[in-house]
Design a protein around this motif. Structure first.
Motif, PDB file in Angstrom:
ATOM      1  N   GLY A 270     -37.360 -33.851 -28.753  1.00 12.38           N
ATOM      2  CA  GLY A 270     -37.048 -33.691 -30.166  1.00 12.38           C
ATOM      3  C   GLY A 270     -37.600 -32.422 -30.789  1.00 12.38           C
ATOM      4  N   ARG A 271     -38.357 -31.677 -30.031  1.00 18.92           N
ATOM      5  CA  ARG A 271     -38.897 -30.419 -30.546  1.00 18.92           C
ATOM      6  C   ARG A 271     -38.861 -29.397 -29.424  1.00 18.92           C
ATOM      7  NH1 ARG A 271     -42.741 -33.825 -29.086  1.00 18.92           N
ATOM      8  NH2 ARG A 271     -44.542 -33.093 -27.932  1.00 18.92           N
ATOM      9  N   VAL A 272     -38.370 -28.213 -29.718  1.00 21.85           N
ATOM     10  CA  VAL A 272     -38.317 -27.147 -28.725  1.00 21.85           C
ATOM     11  C   VAL A 272     -39.484 -26.209 -29.015  1.00 21.85           C
ATOM     12  CG1 VAL A 272     -36.944 -25.302 -27.711  1.00 21.85           C
ATOM     13  CG2 VAL A 272     -35.810 -27.360 -28.554  1.00 21.85           C
ATOM     14  N   HIS A 273     -40.435 -26.195 -28.109  1.00 19.54           N
ATOM     15  CA  HIS A 273     -41.651 -25.408 -28.256  1.00 19.54           C
ATOM     16  C   HIS A 273     -41.365 -23.938 -27.934  1.00 19.54           C
ATOM     17  CE1 HIS A 273     -45.818 -24.157 -27.416  1.00 19.54           C
ATOM     18  NE2 HIS A 273     -46.156 -25.166 -28.187  1.00 19.54           N
ATOM     19  N   LEU A 274     -42.091 -23.040 -28.567  1.00 16.87           N
ATOM     20  CA  LEU A 274     -41.923 -21.604 -28.357  1.00 16.87           C
ATOM     21  C   LEU A 274     -42.062 -21.228 -26.877  1.00 16.87           C
ATOM     22  CD1 LEU A 274     -41.473 -18.793 -29.515  1.00 16.87           C
ATOM     23  CD2 LEU A 274     -43.934 -18.647 -29.923  1.00 16.87           C
ATOM     24  N   LYS A 275     -43.023 -21.839 -26.182  1.00 18.92           N
ATOM     25  CA  LYS A 275     -43.208 -21.533 -24.762  1.00 18.92           C
ATOM     26  C   LYS A 275     -41.995 -21.992 -23.937  1.00 18.92           C
ATOM     27  CE  LYS A 275     -48.223 -21.398 -24.671  1.00 18.92           C
ATOM     28  NZ  LYS A 275     -49.447 -21.987 -24.132  1.00 18.92           N
ATOM     29  N   GLU A 276     -41.353 -23.084 -24.343  1.00 17.84           N
ATOM     30  CA  GLU A 276     -40.145 -23.550 -23.651  1.00 17.84           C
ATOM     31  C   GLU A 276     -39.011 -22.545 -23.831  1.00 17.84           C
ATOM     32  OE1 GLU A 276     -40.782 -28.398 -23.971  1.00 17.84           O
ATOM     33  OE2 GLU A 276     -39.631 -27.370 -25.523  1.00 17.84           O
ATOM     34  N   ILE A 277     -38.867 -22.050 -25.057  1.00 19.04           N
ATOM     35  CA  ILE A 277     -37.821 -21.056 -25.340  1.00 19.04           C
ATOM     36  C   ILE A 277     -38.066 -19.789 -24.528  1.00 19.04           C
ATOM     37  CG2 ILE A 277     -36.876 -19.525 -27.121  1.00 19.04           C
ATOM     38  CD1 ILE A 277     -37.494 -21.810 -29.141  1.00 19.04           C
ATOM     39  N   ARG A 278     -39.307 -19.340 -24.513  1.00 22.95           N
ATOM     40  CA  ARG A 278     -39.659 -18.131 -23.768  1.00 22.95           C
ATOM     41  C   ARG A 278     -39.365 -18.314 -22.272  1.00 22.95           C
ATOM     42  NH1 ARG A 278     -45.146 -17.104 -25.374  1.00 22.95           N
ATOM     43  NH2 ARG A 278     -44.315 -16.615 -27.403  1.00 22.95           N
ATOM     44  N   LEU A 279     -39.747 -19.462 -21.730  1.00 26.23           N
ATOM     45  CA  LEU A 279     -39.484 -19.747 -20.314  1.00 26.23           C
ATOM     46  C   LEU A 279     -37.984 -19.743 -20.036  1.00 26.23           C
ATOM     47  CD1 LEU A 279     -40.245 -20.631 -17.437  1.00 26.23           C
ATOM     48  CD2 LEU A 279     -40.264 -22.988 -18.280  1.00 26.23           C
ATOM     49  N   LEU A 280     -37.213 -20.403 -20.880  1.00 20.68           N
ATOM     50  CA  LEU A 280     -35.759 -20.451 -20.688  1.00 20.68           C
ATOM     51  C   LEU A 280     -35.152 -19.054 -20.748  1.00 20.68           C
ATOM     52  CD1 LEU A 280     -34.470 -23.570 -22.652  1.00 20.68           C
ATOM     53  CD2 LEU A 280     -34.114 -23.060 -20.237  1.00 20.68           C
ATOM     54  N   LEU A 281     -35.473 -18.312 -21.776  1.00 22.97           N
ATOM     55  CA  LEU A 281     -34.874 -16.982 -21.941  1.00 22.97           C
ATOM     56  C   LEU A 281     -35.246 -16.039 -20.798  1.00 22.97           C
ATOM     57  CD1 LEU A 281     -35.223 -16.443 -25.807  1.00 22.97           C
ATOM     58  CD2 LEU A 281     -33.157 -16.988 -24.505  1.00 22.97           C
ATOM     59  N   ASN A 282     -36.517 -16.039 -20.419  1.00 20.54           N
ATOM     60  CA  ASN A 282     -36.947 -15.163 -19.317  1.00 20.54           C
ATOM     61  C   ASN A 282     -36.295 -15.571 -17.999  1.00 20.54           C
ATOM     62  OD1 ASN A 282     -38.580 -13.577 -20.940  1.00 20.54           O
ATOM     63  ND2 ASN A 282     -40.414 -14.773 -20.532  1.00 20.54           N
ATOM     64  N   SER A 283     -36.219 -16.864 -17.745  1.00 19.75           N
ATOM     65  CA  SER A 283     -35.629 -17.360 -16.498  1.00 19.75           C
ATOM     66  C   SER A 283     -34.140 -17.053 -16.429  1.00 19.75           C
ATOM     67  CB  SER A 283     -35.835 -18.870 -16.370  1.00 19.75           C
ATOM     68  OG  SER A 283     -37.198 -19.188 -16.367  1.00 19.75           O
ATOM     69  N   ILE A 284     -33.449 -17.249 -17.530  1.00 16.80           N
ATOM     70  CA  ILE A 284     -32.009 -16.968 -17.584  1.00 16.80           C
ATOM     71  C   ILE A 284     -31.760 -15.488 -17.303  1.00 16.80           C
ATOM     72  CG2 ILE A 284     -30.035 -16.814 -19.169  1.00 16.80           C
ATOM     73  CD1 ILE A 284     -31.133 -19.489 -20.418  1.00 16.80           C
ATOM     74  N   LYS A 285     -32.568 -14.629 -17.925  1.00 17.07           N
ATOM     75  CA  LYS A 285     -32.426 -13.183 -17.717  1.00 17.07           C
ATOM     76  C   LYS A 285     -32.722 -12.818 -16.261  1.00 17.07           C
ATOM     77  CE  LYS A 285     -34.152  -8.743 -19.338  1.00 17.07           C
ATOM     78  NZ  LYS A 285     -35.144  -8.066 -20.159  1.00 17.07           N
ATOM     79  N   THR A 286     -33.800 -13.369 -15.707  1.00 12.91           N
ATOM     80  CA  THR A 286     -34.179 -13.077 -14.325  1.00 12.91           C
ATOM     81  C   THR A 286     -33.105 -13.524 -13.342  1.00 12.91           C
ATOM     82  OG1 THR A 286     -36.519 -13.265 -14.904  1.00 12.91           O
ATOM     83  CG2 THR A 286     -35.974 -13.443 -12.577  1.00 12.91           C
ATOM     84  N   ALA A 287     -32.413 -14.614 -13.660  1.00 12.82           N
ATOM     85  CA  ALA A 287     -31.345 -15.126 -12.791  1.00 12.82           C
ATOM     86  C   ALA A 287     -30.043 -14.351 -12.971  1.00 12.82           C
ATOM     87  CB  ALA A 287     -31.117 -16.611 -13.064  1.00 12.82           C
ATOM     88  N   GLY A 288     -30.021 -13.415 -13.937  1.00 16.34           N
ATOM     89  CA  GLY A 288     -28.833 -12.584 -14.135  1.00 16.34           C
ATOM     90  C   GLY A 288     -27.699 -13.284 -14.859  1.00 16.34           C
ATOM     91  N   LEU A 289     -28.056 -14.236 -15.718  1.00 18.27           N
ATOM     92  CA  LEU A 289     -27.035 -14.988 -16.460  1.00 18.27           C
ATOM     93  C   LEU A 289     -27.043 -14.589 -17.932  1.00 18.27           C
ATOM     94  CD1 LEU A 289     -27.739 -18.535 -14.988  1.00 18.27           C
ATOM     95  CD2 LEU A 289     -25.930 -16.952 -14.306  1.00 18.27           C
TER      96      LEU A 289
END
Length: 126
Positions: free
Chosen positions: A91-110
């Protein structure tokens, strides 16, 4: 789905669950739901549990990204779609979760928009 997909997903799920420093019962239930929904075999799950035990955040991240980068484009998109849905579970998206998602998506080339579109087409986890 491949073993790389299953293991990579599990590594990144663990990171996302632990990102905010709080592992609640909803997130643990979500892990089980992901395991079931993605048809992750018990032996793969046990392999993950054994390999991940005692690894640092960076080691988990590197292992997860390496595994996902060995996957097909569709498996990569599915991985991050699942992670996006997982980030919504408590129910809450933490800043660290957003950072992890964005960095991982970028690293995976998506592209983030492609991940969001895949995630929205998936059912909610819980």
């Amino acid at each position: 789905m491949t073993a790389n997909y299953h293991l990579g997903l599990l590594y990144l799920v663990r990171l996302l669950i632990d990102a905010d420093g709080i592992t609640d019962t909803m997130e643990l239930a979500a892990l089980q739901a992901i395991k079931d929904r993605e048809n992750i075999p018990e032996e793969i799950f046990e392999q993950f549990e054994e390999e991940a035990r005692g690894l640092s955040y960076q080691e988990l991240y590197t292992a997860g990204i390496d595994l996902i980068n060995a996957c097909s484009y569709e498996e990569k998109l599915r991985t991050f779609g699942v992670l996006y849905r997982l980030s919504e579970v408590d129910g809450r998206v933490h800043l660290k979760e957003i950072r992890l998602l964005l960095n991982s998506i970028k690293t995976a080339g998506l592209e983030f928009d492609a991940v969001v579109n895949v995630a929205k087409a998936m059912p909610v986890i819980l």
